[in-house]
Structures are given as structure tokens and as C-alpha cells.
Write an enzyme that holds these catalytic residues in place. Structure first.
Site, short mmCIF file in Angstrom:
data_model
loop_
_atom_site.label_atom_id
_atom_site.label_comp_id
_atom_site.label_asym_id
_atom_site.label_seq_id
_atom_site.Cartn_x
_atom_site.Cartn_y
_atom_site.Cartn_z
N LYS A 28 0.81 -1.23 0.00
CA LYS A 28 0.00 0.00 0.00
C LYS A 28 0.84 1.28 0.00
CE LYS A 28 -4.31 -1.67 2.07
NZ LYS A 28 -5.32 -1.40 3.11
N ASP A 80 -10.13 3.11 2.22
CA ASP A 80 -10.26 2.45 3.52
C ASP A 80 -10.99 3.34 4.54
OD1 ASP A 80 -9.06 0.03 2.86
OD2 ASP A 80 -7.05 0.75 3.33
N ALA A 104 -2.79 2.89 16.35
CA ALA A 104 -2.25 4.03 15.60
C ALA A 104 -1.49 3.57 14.37
CB ALA A 104 -1.34 4.87 16.51
N GLY A 105 -1.90 2.43 13.81
CA GLY A 105 -1.24 1.90 12.63
C GLY A 105 -1.87 2.39 11.34
#
Length: 278
Positions: free
Chosen positions: A66, A102, A128-129
């Protein structure tokens, strides 16, 4: 001539995307097909050139590509650029343009189930990814400024807040701080992989003090009900799993490619059938 679409990643064979997209193409009378493309990290540059050479009309991008795919595209839209990640690519006159659905998929799914005004909610995000970044940016763009973030590594939560280009009044919290304040939140969003099969007995956050009026959205969909969701439901809170987000981000990608927003209800049926749930 039949248009070709697909999803690239490593691993990729488990993806349900071909099932939902091929059904949506058929239902909307679109002459197209959607395939898995197994692409390893060292093959990404070559794969993108190859897809462009044969005229692939569009594709989804999943782990681990990504972020790595950004410099290989001809253009990246504002949200994907801000997030530093692309999950959808469209071929526009031979140029590959990258998008990220997303976060918008999560917001679309949330609005289908939660009728409150997002801007007025007091929200807690767990994690927090990469998934958290997309959701946080999309909610902030919608005007939801009161989103606190708790994470095991506090610096990552602080960095996510600081990086966001949209107005926010967020605080970075430790897990312990979030657990103590959990009753004050209207919406709790779980974005980590904690609780995913096979580690189904783990939870990222203790919800003993949760309000019975809260809404808990866990982006995991295997299992369909995580231990976190079960605890929230038993405390009287409403819950949502990750199927809705998966379906809505796919529907938005389909719309980018075709201009048609597909039947998300049917997409959801297909996913639930594949997962063996209801």
C-alpha cells in the site's frame, strides 16, 4: 473487450474481493472480470509496469504494497497522499491514479449503522497503525474533531495526530488512561489486529467501565464477534464488526472504476457466506 481488474498482495489467495466484485460486475451488466494477482515485494515495480502494458483497467492494493506502490503511480489523490497509502488504482487513459477508500469505507459503513452526528461525538480510537490512520483522517475530514487515540506506543499516537492535515482536538492516551476514561466516549473504534483469529481471547482495551449508550466498531471480521465486541454487547453497548467496512471500501473502489455504486447488501451476503456467519 472484457476489462480486467484485480487485487495485488502477498499473500493474496485468501482475498474475498474477486467474489464480491465479479458478482457486482455481473449484476450491473459490466463486461469485466476480477482476479487475484500474487505479487511479492521485489516484483512490485515489474508487476505495475506489466499491468499497465496489458491495459489492466484497475486494481486493489493490499499488504505489503500500500505504501511502496506510491512512487510507481502516475498520480495519487489528496487523501491517499496524506495517508501515505493506496488501496485502489484506476487506469485513466493509460495513466495509473491511486486512491485510498479504507477510511471513507469505514465512515460510510459507520453512517449506515450509527445515525448520530459524527462531528458531535466524543470518540476513542484504539491503535495508531495504517488502518487507524485512514479512519482517523476520514473522520477528521468529516468534521469529527474530538477523537482521542490510545496506543501501546504513545509516540505513535502523537505522531498520527500531528500528521493529520485536518482540524482536530485529539489527545494521545496510554491504554491505562483510556480504560479509566472509557465511559465518557460515545464511539469506540478498534483498529488493531488484537482479537483476530486465532488469538480470539485477547482484547486491546478493558471495557468494564463502558457506557451502555456507546457504539463499538471493531474492524476485525474473523471472528465475526471479537471478545471486545462481546464484552461491549454484554454491557449494553451497540456493536459493529469489520464486514461493513470491508464491503464499503470495496464498493467505493468499484464506484471509482465504473461510476456505479454497487449493492452493498449483496456484497455483505457474499462475505458472510464465505465466512460462515450471518
Amino acid at each position: 473487450m472484457k476489462k480486467i481488474y484485480g487485487v495485488m498482495g502477498d499473500p493474496i489467495k485468501h482475498s474475498m474481493s474477486p467474489d464480491i466484485h465479479n458478482d457486482a460486475f455481473a449484476r450491473n451488466g459490466i463486461d469485466a472480470c476480477y482476479h487475484h494477482f500474487h505479487v511479492k515485494a521485489e516484483q512490485l515495480d515489474e508487476a505495475v509496469k506489466g499491468m499497465k502494458a496489458i491495459g489492466v483497467a484497475g486494481f486493489n492494493v493490499t499488504v505489503p504494497h500500500k505504501t511502496a506502490i506510491l512512487p510507481l503511480l502516475d498520480e495519487v489523490d489528496e487523501m491517499a497522499h496524506a495517508m501515505g497509502a493506496v488501496n485502489t488504482v484506476k487506469n485513466v487513459n493509460g495513466r495509473y491514479i491511486g486512491y485510498n477508500t479504507d477510511g471513507a469505507g469505514f465512515v460510510t459503513a459507520l453512517k449506515e449503522r450509527f445515525r448520530g452526528e459524527l462531528a458531535s461525538l466524543k470518540t476513542l480510537m484504539v491503535g495508531a497503525g495504517g488502518a487507524a490512520r485512514g479512519i482517523y483522517y476520514a473522520l477528521s475530514r468529516e468534521g469529527a474533531a474530538n477523537i482521542d487515540i490510545c496506543n501501546r506506543t504513545l509516540e505513535n499516537a502523537k505522531r498520527l495526530i500531528e500528521d493529520c492535515p485536518y482540524r482536530n482536538e485529539s489527545k494521545a492516551l496510554s491504554i491505562q488512561e483510556a480504560e479509566q476514561r472509557v465511559r465518557s466516549y460515545d464511539l469506540i473504534i478498534q483498529t488493531t489486529s488484537i482479537g483476530m483469529s486465532p488469538d480470539v481471547n485477547s482484547v486491546p482495551l478493558n471495557l468494564d467501565l463502558i457506557s451502555e449508550h456507546a457504539f463499538v466498531s471493531d474492524i476485525i471480521y474473523n471472528p465475526l464477534e471479537t471478545k471486545l465486541m462481546k464484552t461491549a454487547r454484554e454491557k449494553g453497548a451497540a456493536v459493529q464488526n469489520g464486514v461493513d467496512m470491508f464491503v464499503c471500501q470495496a464498493a467505493l473502489a468499484f464506484e471509482i472504476w465504473t461510476g456505479v455504486f454497487p449493492d452493498t447488501g449483496k456484497m455483505r451476503e457474499i462475505v458472510l457466506d464465505k465466512l460462515g456467519g450471518s
